[in-house]
Design a protein around this motif. Sequence first.
Motif, PDB file in Angstrom:
ATOM      1  N   MET A 119      -4.046   5.577   8.735  1.00 14.23           N
ATOM      2  CA  MET A 119      -3.504   4.435   9.376  1.00 14.23           C
ATOM      3  C   MET A 119      -2.128   4.070   8.584  1.00 14.23           C
ATOM      4  O   MET A 119      -1.090   3.516   9.225  1.00 14.23           O
ATOM      5  N   THR A 120      -2.246   4.489   7.346  1.00 14.54           N
ATOM      6  CA  THR A 120      -1.230   3.992   6.329  1.00 14.54           C
ATOM      7  C   THR A 120      -0.078   5.190   6.244  1.00 14.54           C
ATOM      8  O   THR A 120       0.919   4.802   5.497  1.00 14.54           O
ATOM      9  N   ALA A 121      -0.115   6.096   6.957  1.00 17.25           N
ATOM     10  CA  ALA A 121       0.738   7.339   6.930  1.00 17.25           C
ATOM     11  C   ALA A 121       1.877   6.998   7.696  1.00 17.25           C
ATOM     12  O   ALA A 121       2.332   7.808   8.620  1.00 17.25           O
ATOM     13  N   LEU A 122       2.765   6.024   7.518  1.00 17.25           N
ATOM     14  CA  LEU A 122       3.880   5.509   8.187  1.00 17.25           C
ATOM     15  C   LEU A 122       5.087   5.678   7.212  1.00 17.25           C
ATOM     16  O   LEU A 122       4.913   5.906   6.050  1.00 17.25           O
ATOM     17  N   THR A 123       6.222   5.584   7.908  1.00 18.20           N
ATOM     18  CA  THR A 123       7.408   5.906   7.144  1.00 18.20           C
ATOM     19  C   THR A 123       7.419   4.813   5.979  1.00 18.20           C
ATOM     20  O   THR A 123       7.573   3.683   6.544  1.00 18.20           O
ATOM     21  N   PRO A 124       7.763   4.923   4.849  1.00 13.48           N
ATOM     22  CA  PRO A 124       8.013   3.777   3.943  1.00 13.48           C
ATOM     23  C   PRO A 124       8.839   2.803   4.447  1.00 13.48           C
ATOM     24  O   PRO A 124       9.893   3.233   4.848  1.00 13.48           O
ATOM     25  N   GLY A 125       8.500   1.520   4.102  1.00 16.27           N
ATOM     26  CA  GLY A 125       9.257   0.300   4.479  1.00 16.27           C
ATOM     27  C   GLY A 125       8.704  -0.950   4.550  1.00 16.27           C
ATOM     28  O   GLY A 125       7.328  -1.044   4.550  1.00 16.27           O
ATOM     29  N   ILE A 126       9.322  -1.872   5.131  1.00 14.75           N
ATOM     30  CA  ILE A 126       8.715  -3.174   5.064  1.00 14.75           C
ATOM     31  C   ILE A 126       8.668  -3.395   6.545  1.00 14.75           C
ATOM     32  O   ILE A 126       9.367  -3.233   7.411  1.00 14.75           O
ATOM     33  N   TYR A 127       7.223  -3.772   7.011  1.00 15.14           N
ATOM     34  CA  TYR A 127       7.089  -4.084   8.510  1.00 15.14           C
ATOM     35  C   TYR A 127       6.321  -5.314   8.668  1.00 15.14           C
ATOM     36  O   TYR A 127       6.375  -6.274   7.554  1.00 15.14           O
ATOM     37  N   VAL A 128       6.251  -5.814   9.771  1.00 15.13           N
ATOM     38  CA  VAL A 128       5.728  -7.152  10.129  1.00 15.13           C
ATOM     39  C   VAL A 128       4.160  -6.976  10.433  1.00 15.13           C
ATOM     40  O   VAL A 128       3.594  -6.279  10.881  1.00 15.13           O
ATOM     41  N   VAL A 168       0.932  -1.086  -0.078  1.00 14.28           N
ATOM     42  CA  VAL A 168       0.098  -0.064   0.075  1.00 14.28           C
ATOM     43  C   VAL A 168       0.843   1.264  -0.003  1.00 14.28           C
ATOM     44  O   VAL A 168       2.190   1.142   0.469  1.00 14.28           O
ATOM     45  N   TYR A 169       0.308   2.184  -0.840  1.00 15.71           N
ATOM     46  CA  TYR A 169       1.417   3.666  -0.555  1.00 15.71           C
ATOM     47  C   TYR A 169       0.761   4.180   0.490  1.00 15.71           C
ATOM     48  O   TYR A 169      -0.270   4.291   0.967  1.00 15.71           O
ATOM     49  N   ARG A 170       2.096   4.958   0.884  1.00 16.33           N
ATOM     50  CA  ARG A 170       1.949   5.883   2.386  1.00 16.33           C
ATOM     51  C   ARG A 170       0.720   6.809   2.049  1.00 16.33           C
ATOM     52  O   ARG A 170       0.430   7.346   1.044  1.00 16.33           O
ATOM     53  N   GLY A 171      -0.154   6.744   3.130  1.00 17.21           N
ATOM     54  CA  GLY A 171      -1.199   7.722   3.210  1.00 17.21           C
ATOM     55  C   GLY A 171      -2.451   7.377   2.179  1.00 17.21           C
ATOM     56  O   GLY A 171      -3.494   8.219   2.198  1.00 17.21           O
ATOM     57  N   GLU A 207     -10.945 -20.002  21.009  1.00 16.06           N
ATOM     58  CA  GLU A 207      -9.818 -20.448  20.458  1.00 16.06           C
ATOM     59  C   GLU A 207      -9.147 -19.367  19.716  1.00 16.06           C
ATOM     60  O   GLU A 207      -9.948 -18.331  18.977  1.00 16.06           O
ATOM     61  N   ILE A 208      -7.824 -19.415  19.555  1.00 13.09           N
ATOM     62  CA  ILE A 208      -7.395 -18.290  18.833  1.00 13.09           C
ATOM     63  C   ILE A 208      -6.523 -18.810  17.570  1.00 13.09           C
ATOM     64  O   ILE A 208      -5.555 -19.952  18.008  1.00 13.09           O
ATOM     65  N   HIS A 209      -6.493 -18.460  16.442  1.00 13.38           N
ATOM     66  CA  HIS A 209      -5.706 -18.876  15.408  1.00 13.38           C
ATOM     67  C   HIS A 209      -5.187 -17.605  14.660  1.00 13.38           C
ATOM     68  O   HIS A 209      -5.807 -16.656  14.131  1.00 13.38           O
ATOM     69  N   THR A 210      -3.662 -17.869  14.445  1.00 10.61           N
ATOM     70  CA  THR A 210      -3.070 -16.808  13.531  1.00 10.61           C
ATOM     71  C   THR A 210      -3.132 -17.338  11.957  1.00 10.61           C
ATOM     72  O   THR A 210      -2.520 -18.497  11.652  1.00 10.61           O
ATOM     73  N   LEU A 211      -4.007 -16.556  11.164  1.00 12.82           N
ATOM     74  CA  LEU A 211      -4.198 -17.131   9.903  1.00 12.82           C
ATOM     75  C   LEU A 211      -3.183 -16.711   8.888  1.00 12.82           C
ATOM     76  O   LEU A 211      -3.185 -17.385   7.822  1.00 12.82           O
ATOM     77  N   TRP A 212      -2.467 -15.556   9.320  1.00 14.89           N
ATOM     78  CA  TRP A 212      -1.457 -15.178   8.370  1.00 14.89           C
ATOM     79  C   TRP A 212      -0.589 -14.561   8.863  1.00 14.89           C
ATOM     80  O   TRP A 212      -0.825 -13.457   9.919  1.00 14.89           O
ATOM     81  N   LYS A 213       0.879 -14.611   8.595  1.00 12.65           N
ATOM     82  CA  LYS A 213       1.933 -13.509   9.182  1.00 12.65           C
ATOM     83  C   LYS A 213       2.622 -13.420   7.980  1.00 12.65           C
ATOM     84  O   LYS A 213       3.148 -14.319   7.394  1.00 12.65           O
ATOM     85  N   GLY A 214       3.129 -12.184   7.849  1.00 11.06           N
ATOM     86  CA  GLY A 214       3.972 -11.847   6.925  1.00 11.06           C
ATOM     87  C   GLY A 214       4.642 -10.444   6.862  1.00 11.06           C
ATOM     88  O   GLY A 214       4.475  -9.857   7.635  1.00 11.06           O
ATOM     89  N   ARG A 215       5.009  -9.902   5.688  1.00  8.98           N
ATOM     90  CA  ARG A 215       5.370  -8.628   5.661  1.00  8.98           C
ATOM     91  C   ARG A 215       4.366  -7.665   4.989  1.00  8.98           C
ATOM     92  O   ARG A 215       3.596  -8.168   4.085  1.00  8.98           O
ATOM     93  N   PHE A 216       4.370  -6.528   5.537  1.00 10.79           N
ATOM     94  CA  PHE A 216       3.359  -5.462   5.100  1.00 10.79           C
ATOM     95  C   PHE A 216       4.269  -4.255   4.559  1.00 10.79           C
ATOM     96  O   PHE A 216       5.022  -3.539   5.302  1.00 10.79           O
ATOM     97  N   ASN A 217       4.192  -4.080   3.186  1.00 15.11           N
ATOM     98  CA  ASN A 217       5.074  -2.927   2.701  1.00 15.11           C
ATOM     99  C   ASN A 217       4.286  -1.520   2.590  1.00 15.11           C
ATOM    100  O   ASN A 217       3.211  -1.599   1.798  1.00 15.11           O
ATOM    101  N   ILE A 218       4.994  -0.625   2.926  1.00 12.13           N
ATOM    102  CA  ILE A 218       4.507   0.657   2.907  1.00 12.13           C
ATOM    103  C   ILE A 218       5.201   1.312   1.729  1.00 12.13           C
ATOM    104  O   ILE A 218       6.680   1.474   2.077  1.00 12.13           O
ATOM    105  N   LYS A 219       4.781   1.603   0.775  1.00 15.27           N
ATOM    106  CA  LYS A 219       5.483   2.280  -0.131  1.00 15.27           C
ATOM    107  C   LYS A 219       5.543   3.738  -0.304  1.00 15.27           C
ATOM    108  O   LYS A 219       4.582   4.323   0.008  1.00 15.27           O
TER     109      LYS A 219
END
Length: 102
Positions: free
Chosen positions: A65-74, A1-4, A85-97
């Motif tokens: 929410m997306t107004a973060l410094t561009p970079g790769i987050y978790v 997602v692009y910043r902002g 019950e609690i389940h983690t369905l997905w874990k990965g990188r979140f890229n702010i471009k």
Amino acid sequence: VYRGDSAHYDLTVIDRFGNPVNLTGASLYLTVKEKEDDTEELISVTATIDSPTEGKASFTLTPSMTALTPGIYVADIELNLPDNEIHTLWKGRFNIKDDVRR
């Protein structure tokens, strides 16, 4: 997602057999952090359950929410079912471009 920028993500939760998980009474959370062991959540949003019996939900991110410094987050998506019950369905990188216009 692009910043902002705004972003919208639709998902269908399925079990290991490919059948939709009934999301009645459940909660889904998307969390974004700089590093896994950080306590600060940079983005934390609860999904809208669009069609519980079909396992359909969606996340909407606002420009603030997306107004973060561009970079790769978790990030991860967690499902909390009504039977505790609690389940983690997905874990990965979140890229702010980086964007051009601000």
